[in-house]
Design a protein around this motif. Sequence first.
Motif, PDB file in Angstrom:
ATOM      1  N   ASP A   1      49.310  35.175  42.461  1.00  0.00           N
ATOM      2  CA  ASP A   1      49.659  35.245  41.044  1.00  0.00           C
ATOM      3  C   ASP A   1      50.033  36.691  40.721  1.00  0.00           C
ATOM      4  O   ASP A   1      49.210  37.598  40.886  1.00  0.00           O
ATOM      5  CB  ASP A   1      48.461  34.801  40.209  1.00  0.00           C
ATOM      6  CG  ASP A   1      48.761  34.719  38.728  1.00  0.00           C
ATOM      7  OD1 ASP A   1      49.738  35.338  38.257  1.00  0.00           O
ATOM      8  OD2 ASP A   1      48.005  34.020  38.022  1.00  0.00           O
TER       9      ASP A   1
ATOM     10  N   ARG B   1      48.238  30.809  43.296  1.00  0.00           N
ATOM     11  CA  ARG B   1      48.941  29.770  42.531  1.00  0.00           C
ATOM     12  C   ARG B   1      49.461  28.723  43.515  1.00  0.00           C
ATOM     13  O   ARG B   1      49.997  29.066  44.557  1.00  0.00           O
ATOM     14  CB  ARG B   1      50.113  30.372  41.764  1.00  0.00           C
ATOM     15  CG  ARG B   1      49.722  31.420  40.759  1.00  0.00           C
ATOM     16  CD  ARG B   1      50.905  32.234  40.240  1.00  0.00           C
ATOM     17  NE  ARG B   1      52.171  31.537  40.286  1.00  0.00           N
ATOM     18  CZ  ARG B   1      52.906  31.223  39.213  1.00  0.00           C
ATOM     19  NH1 ARG B   1      52.508  31.573  38.040  1.00  0.00           N
ATOM     20  NH2 ARG B   1      54.047  30.607  39.348  1.00  0.00           N
TER      21      ARG B   1
ATOM     22  N   ASN C   1      47.634  38.411  38.381  1.00  0.00           N
ATOM     23  CA  ASN C   1      46.280  38.650  38.865  1.00  0.00           C
ATOM     24  C   ASN C   1      46.303  38.483  40.378  1.00  0.00           C
ATOM     25  O   ASN C   1      46.208  37.369  40.878  1.00  0.00           O
ATOM     26  CB  ASN C   1      45.292  37.677  38.218  1.00  0.00           C
ATOM     27  CG  ASN C   1      43.877  37.871  38.714  1.00  0.00           C
ATOM     28  OD1 ASN C   1      43.618  38.560  39.701  1.00  0.00           O
ATOM     29  ND2 ASN C   1      42.941  37.237  38.015  1.00  0.00           N
TER      30      ASN C   1
ATOM     31  N   THR D   1      41.091  26.224  42.125  1.00  0.00           N
ATOM     32  CA  THR D   1      39.912  25.841  41.335  1.00  0.00           C
ATOM     33  C   THR D   1      40.272  24.764  40.313  1.00  0.00           C
ATOM     34  O   THR D   1      39.520  23.797  40.127  1.00  0.00           O
ATOM     35  CB  THR D   1      39.302  27.079  40.636  1.00  0.00           C
ATOM     36  OG1 THR D   1      38.920  28.017  41.648  1.00  0.00           O
ATOM     37  CG2 THR D   1      38.102  26.710  39.787  1.00  0.00           C
TER      38      THR D   1
ATOM     39  N   THR E   1      44.344  38.645  42.651  1.00  0.00           N
ATOM     40  CA  THR E   1      43.226  37.987  43.337  1.00  0.00           C
ATOM     41  C   THR E   1      43.288  36.465  43.196  1.00  0.00           C
ATOM     42  O   THR E   1      42.499  35.754  43.801  1.00  0.00           O
ATOM     43  CB  THR E   1      41.867  38.471  42.785  1.00  0.00           C
ATOM     44  OG1 THR E   1      41.765  38.101  41.408  1.00  0.00           O
ATOM     45  CG2 THR E   1      41.729  39.974  42.943  1.00  0.00           C
ATOM     46  N   ARG E   2      44.233  35.985  42.418  1.00  0.00           N
ATOM     47  CA  ARG E   2      44.328  34.548  42.161  1.00  0.00           C
ATOM     48  C   ARG E   2      45.515  33.959  42.922  1.00  0.00           C
ATOM     49  O   ARG E   2      46.577  34.568  43.023  1.00  0.00           O
ATOM     50  CB  ARG E   2      44.485  34.289  40.657  1.00  0.00           C
ATOM     51  CG  ARG E   2      44.454  32.820  40.326  1.00  0.00           C
ATOM     52  CD  ARG E   2      44.442  32.510  38.848  1.00  0.00           C
ATOM     53  NE  ARG E   2      45.076  33.510  38.025  1.00  0.00           N
ATOM     54  CZ  ARG E   2      44.700  33.820  36.791  1.00  0.00           C
ATOM     55  NH1 ARG E   2      43.681  33.214  36.246  1.00  0.00           N
ATOM     56  NH2 ARG E   2      45.348  34.733  36.099  1.00  0.00           N
TER      57      ARG E   2
ATOM     58  N   THR F   1      45.792  26.666  39.927  1.00  0.00           N
ATOM     59  CA  THR F   1      44.959  27.379  40.891  1.00  0.00           C
ATOM     60  C   THR F   1      44.200  26.350  41.727  1.00  0.00           C
ATOM     61  O   THR F   1      44.013  25.206  41.290  1.00  0.00           O
ATOM     62  CB  THR F   1      43.939  28.292  40.183  1.00  0.00           C
ATOM     63  OG1 THR F   1      43.003  27.485  39.476  1.00  0.00           O
ATOM     64  CG2 THR F   1      44.629  29.284  39.251  1.00  0.00           C
TER      65      THR F   1
END
Length: 173
Positions: free
Chosen positions: A111, A119, A114, A80, A116-117, A78
């Motif tokens: 992703d 990759r 998820n 982050t 909201t994520r 991610t």
Amino acid sequence: MSTTSRGPTAHERYREDVAAYVAAGGEETVQRVTTAINGLHKRLGQWYDRQLVDLGLSQGEWAVLSQLATCPEGAAMTPTQLADAAGIAPSSMTHRLDRMSERELVSRSTDPANRTRVRVTLTATGWEMFSAAIQESDVVEGDVLKALDPAQRGQLAVLLERVIAGFDDVREP
């Protein structure tokens, strides 16, 4: 002292540094090892910086490429996670990934587990850039180690790996 026209040789400077650290109370073998490692790190770092410029990469972009290239095959990270690994703010990583995506070095996708994520993965172009950098570096790194025969290189690798394995046991000052 057989100094060059530009001053002491690298080995002479190393010996002077070790002598100063020992005179200040450092243990000689510890100072010999750590001063040698620091000197290698500095010299190789200077070469790596020039190499990245030649490849059109920033230090930050290299950090992303190397993180993604050393992930297990097919794995993604991610933004982050990449920001944490590079020691920067997530917003700075977003801008870096924008530039890298424009150059087709990385790709971003949602992703599926998820939505909201995001990759981030390395593209084929990103892998080619990483591979070119490693192959160029290997030549210089091989030159640095040419004073050692293959058995000595293996022995040095084992010793340094043992030191690295003990990092988690070292107390923070």
